[in-house]
Design an enzyme around this catalytic site. Structure first.
Site, PDB file in Angstrom:
ATOM      1  N   GLU A   1      40.198  45.267  74.222  1.00 53.63           N
ATOM      2  CA  GLU A   1      40.889  45.081  72.934  1.00 53.63           C
ATOM      3  C   GLU A   1      40.044  44.268  71.960  1.00 53.63           C
ATOM      4  OE1 GLU A   1      41.273  43.237  75.494  1.00 53.63           O
ATOM      5  OE2 GLU A   1      42.011  41.236  75.002  1.00 53.63           O
TER       6      GLU A   1
ATOM      7  N   CYS B   1      42.247  40.575  81.846  1.00 60.89           N
ATOM      8  CA  CYS B   1      41.876  39.176  82.076  1.00 60.89           C
ATOM      9  C   CYS B   1      43.027  38.450  82.789  1.00 60.89           C
ATOM     10  CB  CYS B   1      41.470  38.523  80.760  1.00 60.89           C
ATOM     11  SG  CYS B   1      40.482  37.043  80.974  1.00 60.89           S
TER      12      CYS B   1
ATOM     13  N   HIS C   1      37.431  42.574  78.145  1.00 63.48           N
ATOM     14  CA  HIS C   1      38.432  42.710  77.087  1.00 63.48           C
ATOM     15  C   HIS C   1      38.177  43.921  76.204  1.00 63.48           C
ATOM     16  CE1 HIS C   1      40.548  38.820  77.488  1.00 63.48           C
ATOM     17  NE2 HIS C   1      39.393  38.366  77.945  1.00 63.48           N
TER      18      HIS C   1
END
Lengths: 224, 82
Positions: free
Chosen positions: A196, A86, A194
């Site tokens: 994560e 990002c 994302h």
């Protein structure tokens, strides 16, 4: 494999990344301040999402002048693993470590939803645990995630298999649906989605975990 | 003092999403003959009168920070500050 998560003023996904490494793939990880000037002892660098410097000037532009950046460039040039997610992706393009740029979404709106991504190249340090053309569900949250590059750059990216991920549906108007690209050597990856935030079923998806596992397995292969 | 005015705009090949939105707002105000709107950024930099290599440094500041050469172009003018 020891990871550094770089912490810029305005980073807000640093602890998510930290958690993904510590609890997701159970590897040593440390937060590294943007004023630090050394990445000695680390094997991988992770640049988290957020709004470094409030996105002033352009997303990632001011962060690209921070003291730690010289070390990130050295690290990348030595062929070590660098992942920007990002805002981290925006910083890597501003640094010139990745081609192209990220500009305002086509519709001008901030998009926050889980999207389907296609794994375009599964023969990389970041994607080897995925199947070719596997479709994975990963959240996005960005207002400036439209990937842009000129025709010549796009042809180079395609010829050298540098496109890692594409959006199944082009949510933000990116060139060729691009969601994640690598440098020529494929040791630097930038992506808007994302992974994560998708490492456990309870988060809605654990499709992101394989990306981090791929990095570990790649490092094991390199070391042997 | 020298005043340097820097203008940064998106390259023509890059869709200016904000410019397009502003254009449609202008059209909805009734000014339907406005053909095109482009939005950019404007900077004012002040330098000492005897600053050496002014243009060289302004170019470097623009290339390295104020504009992203992948998507933007810039131009500037150097004026005598009041």
């Amino acid at each position: 494999m020891k990871f550094a998560v770089i912490n810029f003023p305005g980073s807000n996904c640093d602890m998510d990344l930290y958690y993904a490494i510590r609890d997701g793939i159970k590897q040593p990880v440390e937060l590294v301040d943007y004023r630090s000037e050394s990445l000695a002892g680390f094997d991988g660098v992770l640049i988290p999402g957020g709004f470094s410097y409030g996105d002033y000037l352009r997303s990632g532009a001011i962060a690209s002048q921070a003291p730690i950046v010289k070390e990130i460039i050295r690290f990348a040039n030595e062929g070590k693993i660098v992942l920007g997610i990002c805002n981290g992706f925006q910083i890597l393009t501003e640094l010139g470590l990745l081609p192209g740029a990220l500009i305002k979404n086509e519709k001008g709106r901030f998009i926050c939803e889980t999207v389907a991504l296609k794994v375009v190249n599964n023969e990389t340090a970041f994607t080897s645990e995925y199947q070719a053309n596997e479709v994975i569900n990963v959240p996005i949250a960005h207002g400036e995630g439209r990937y842009y590059c000129d025709e010549t750059t796009l042809k180079e990216l395609q010829a050298n298999n540098q496109i890692a991920f594409q959006y199944c549906e082009n949510v933000n108007g990116s060139v060729e649906h691009i969601a994640g690209v690598m440098n020529q050597q494929k040791n630097v990856l930038g992506m808007m989605p994302h992974p994560e935030r998708a490492i456990e079923e309870i988060l809605g998806s654990d499709d992101g975990l394989k990306l981090f596992q791929s990095i570990i397995n790649y490092q094991v292969r390199v070391n042997n | 003092m020298k005043l340097v005015k820097v203008y940064v705009t998106l390259k023509k090949s890059v869709l200016d999403a904000q410019g397009e939105a502003i254009k449609s707002a202008i059209h909805s105000m009734g000014y339907s003959q406005v053909a095109d709107v482009h939005m950019g950024k404007y900077f004012e930099l002040n330098f000492a009168d005897d600053y050496a290599d002014l243009e060289k440094d302004v170019d470097a500041i623009c290339d390295d920070l104020l504009a992203n050469p992948n998507i933007e172009t810039y131009r500037y003018e150097i004026l005598e500050a009041e």
